[in-house]
Design a protein around this motif. Structure first.
Motif, PDB file in Angstrom:
ATOM      1  N   ARG A  56      36.998  38.055  34.389  1.00  0.00           N
ATOM      2  CA  ARG A  56      38.341  37.937  34.949  1.00  0.00           C
ATOM      3  C   ARG A  56      38.218  37.916  36.463  1.00  0.00           C
ATOM      4  O   ARG A  56      37.663  38.824  37.062  1.00  0.00           O
ATOM      5  CB  ARG A  56      39.187  39.135  34.510  1.00  0.00           C
ATOM      6  CG  ARG A  56      40.616  39.024  34.965  1.00  0.00           C
ATOM      7  CD  ARG A  56      41.315  40.357  34.793  1.00  0.00           C
ATOM      8  NE  ARG A  56      42.557  40.356  35.489  1.00  0.00           N
ATOM      9  CZ  ARG A  56      42.671  40.562  36.808  1.00  0.00           C
ATOM     10  NH1 ARG A  56      41.616  40.754  37.535  1.00  0.00           N
ATOM     11  NH2 ARG A  56      43.854  40.561  37.382  1.00  0.00           N
ATOM     12  N   LEU A  57      38.715  36.871  37.055  1.00  0.00           N
ATOM     13  CA  LEU A  57      38.664  36.765  38.504  1.00  0.00           C
ATOM     14  C   LEU A  57      39.791  37.588  39.110  1.00  0.00           C
ATOM     15  O   LEU A  57      40.903  37.617  38.590  1.00  0.00           O
ATOM     16  CB  LEU A  57      38.790  35.303  38.942  1.00  0.00           C
ATOM     17  CG  LEU A  57      37.684  34.375  38.448  1.00  0.00           C
ATOM     18  CD1 LEU A  57      37.953  32.951  38.867  1.00  0.00           C
ATOM     19  CD2 LEU A  57      36.334  34.837  38.982  1.00  0.00           C
ATOM     20  N   THR A  58      39.473  38.278  40.192  1.00  0.00           N
ATOM     21  CA  THR A  58      40.479  39.060  40.894  1.00  0.00           C
ATOM     22  C   THR A  58      41.328  38.107  41.727  1.00  0.00           C
ATOM     23  O   THR A  58      40.801  37.290  42.476  1.00  0.00           O
ATOM     24  CB  THR A  58      39.796  40.091  41.819  1.00  0.00           C
ATOM     25  OG1 THR A  58      38.968  40.920  41.005  1.00  0.00           O
ATOM     26  CG2 THR A  58      40.817  40.954  42.539  1.00  0.00           C
ATOM     27  N   GLY A  59      42.651  38.231  41.580  1.00  0.00           N
ATOM     28  CA  GLY A  59      43.551  37.381  42.355  1.00  0.00           C
ATOM     29  C   GLY A  59      43.525  37.748  43.829  1.00  0.00           C
ATOM     30  O   GLY A  59      43.123  38.846  44.205  1.00  0.00           O
ATOM     31  N   ALA A  60      43.990  36.827  44.673  1.00  0.00           N
ATOM     32  CA  ALA A  60      43.956  37.022  46.123  1.00  0.00           C
ATOM     33  C   ALA A  60      44.817  38.200  46.560  1.00  0.00           C
ATOM     34  O   ALA A  60      44.459  38.943  47.482  1.00  0.00           O
ATOM     35  CB  ALA A  60      44.401  35.744  46.828  1.00  0.00           C
ATOM     36  N   LEU A  65      45.099  43.754  48.562  1.00  0.00           N
ATOM     37  CA  LEU A  65      45.582  45.133  48.451  1.00  0.00           C
ATOM     38  C   LEU A  65      44.415  46.109  48.272  1.00  0.00           C
ATOM     39  O   LEU A  65      44.377  47.170  48.906  1.00  0.00           O
ATOM     40  CB  LEU A  65      46.561  45.262  47.278  1.00  0.00           C
ATOM     41  CG  LEU A  65      47.933  44.610  47.472  1.00  0.00           C
ATOM     42  CD1 LEU A  65      48.669  44.511  46.144  1.00  0.00           C
ATOM     43  CD2 LEU A  65      48.766  45.375  48.495  1.00  0.00           C
ATOM     44  N   THR A  66      43.470  45.761  47.404  1.00  0.00           N
ATOM     45  CA  THR A  66      42.321  46.634  47.142  1.00  0.00           C
ATOM     46  C   THR A  66      41.480  46.801  48.406  1.00  0.00           C
ATOM     47  O   THR A  66      41.066  47.913  48.752  1.00  0.00           O
ATOM     48  CB  THR A  66      41.465  46.064  45.995  1.00  0.00           C
ATOM     49  OG1 THR A  66      42.291  45.925  44.836  1.00  0.00           O
ATOM     50  CG2 THR A  66      40.292  46.965  45.671  1.00  0.00           C
ATOM     51  N   ALA A 105      48.285  35.333  50.797  1.00  0.00           N
ATOM     52  CA  ALA A 105      47.885  36.573  50.131  1.00  0.00           C
ATOM     53  C   ALA A 105      48.376  37.776  50.926  1.00  0.00           C
ATOM     54  O   ALA A 105      48.838  38.770  50.354  1.00  0.00           O
ATOM     55  CB  ALA A 105      46.374  36.629  49.950  1.00  0.00           C
ATOM     56  N   TYR A 106      48.306  37.689  52.244  1.00  0.00           N
ATOM     57  CA  TYR A 106      48.797  38.775  53.115  1.00  0.00           C
ATOM     58  C   TYR A 106      50.298  38.987  52.913  1.00  0.00           C
ATOM     59  O   TYR A 106      50.754  40.103  52.707  1.00  0.00           O
ATOM     60  CB  TYR A 106      48.465  38.439  54.568  1.00  0.00           C
ATOM     61  CG  TYR A 106      49.204  39.282  55.589  1.00  0.00           C
ATOM     62  CD1 TYR A 106      48.776  40.560  55.904  1.00  0.00           C
ATOM     63  CD2 TYR A 106      50.334  38.785  56.241  1.00  0.00           C
ATOM     64  CE1 TYR A 106      49.449  41.332  56.841  1.00  0.00           C
ATOM     65  CE2 TYR A 106      51.012  39.545  57.179  1.00  0.00           C
ATOM     66  CZ  TYR A 106      50.567  40.821  57.467  1.00  0.00           C
ATOM     67  OH  TYR A 106      51.232  41.584  58.387  1.00  0.00           O
ATOM     68  N   ARG A 107      51.038  37.894  52.939  1.00  0.00           N
ATOM     69  CA  ARG A 107      52.505  37.990  52.782  1.00  0.00           C
ATOM     70  C   ARG A 107      52.881  38.496  51.387  1.00  0.00           C
ATOM     71  O   ARG A 107      53.727  39.374  51.237  1.00  0.00           O
ATOM     72  CB  ARG A 107      53.157  36.634  53.058  1.00  0.00           C
ATOM     73  CG  ARG A 107      53.261  36.312  54.559  1.00  0.00           C
ATOM     74  CD  ARG A 107      54.088  35.064  54.816  1.00  0.00           C
ATOM     75  NE  ARG A 107      53.423  33.854  54.348  1.00  0.00           N
ATOM     76  CZ  ARG A 107      52.490  33.212  55.042  1.00  0.00           C
ATOM     77  NH1 ARG A 107      52.126  33.641  56.219  1.00  0.00           N
ATOM     78  NH2 ARG A 107      51.928  32.133  54.555  1.00  0.00           N
TER      79      ARG A 107
END
Length: 156
Positions: A56-60, A65-66, A105-107
């Protein structure tokens, strides 16, 4: 001085077909089993999965956040300023550090974090800095962790 050299090997000749049979016994080729024959066989075989489960790929957003929370854990969390002289940051400062640029991803991570903050601490919070500066480290961390879980479940 001459060396005694034996020319005879003393090995008995082995039939190559015997080797082939031995290897076949060690590593038999799978033979297809007719469905009817399989059904009449003893207890149903337990399926063996050789392939690894899909990664499972981690989403942006989840990654941002992580990484931001890891940054806070490593460098420290601050109130009332983006970056403390010793390197600690407020929540928005950690998001900026993790994202690198103010990208989507930041927003999206910021919006998810603020939404989670409003769910946990009330709808009055208009921005991450105002919420960050009005809560304890434990309260802020709880919101970060919940936002990361949401991003994970949303697969973003």
């Amino acid at each position: 001085m001459s060396m005694n050299t034996r020319t005879g090997t003393g090995f008995t000749h082995i039939d190559p077909a015997l080797y082939a049979k031995a290897f076949e016994l060690l590593d038999p080729a799978p033979e297809p089993i007719a469905p009817a024959a399989a059904a009449s066989a003893a207890p149903a075989p337990v399926p063996v999965t050789l392939a690894a489960p899909p990664v499972r790929l981690t989403g942006a957003v989840e990654k941002t956040l992580t990484d931001a929370l890891t940054f806070l854990d490593t460098h420290g969390w601050a109130k009332h300023r983006l970056i403390h002289p010793e390197g600690a940051r407020c929540s928005i400062g950690a998001l900026r550090a993790a994202a690198g640029t103010r990208n989507n991803a930041y927003r999206d991570a910021g919006n998810l974090l603020l939404d989670e903050a409003r769910q946990q601490h009330g709808k009055q919070w208009e921005s991450i800095p105002s919420w960050n500066d009005s809560h304890t480290g434990a309260q802020v961390r709880s919101v970060w962790e919940a936002a990361i879980r949401r991003a994970h479940h949303m697969n973003i």
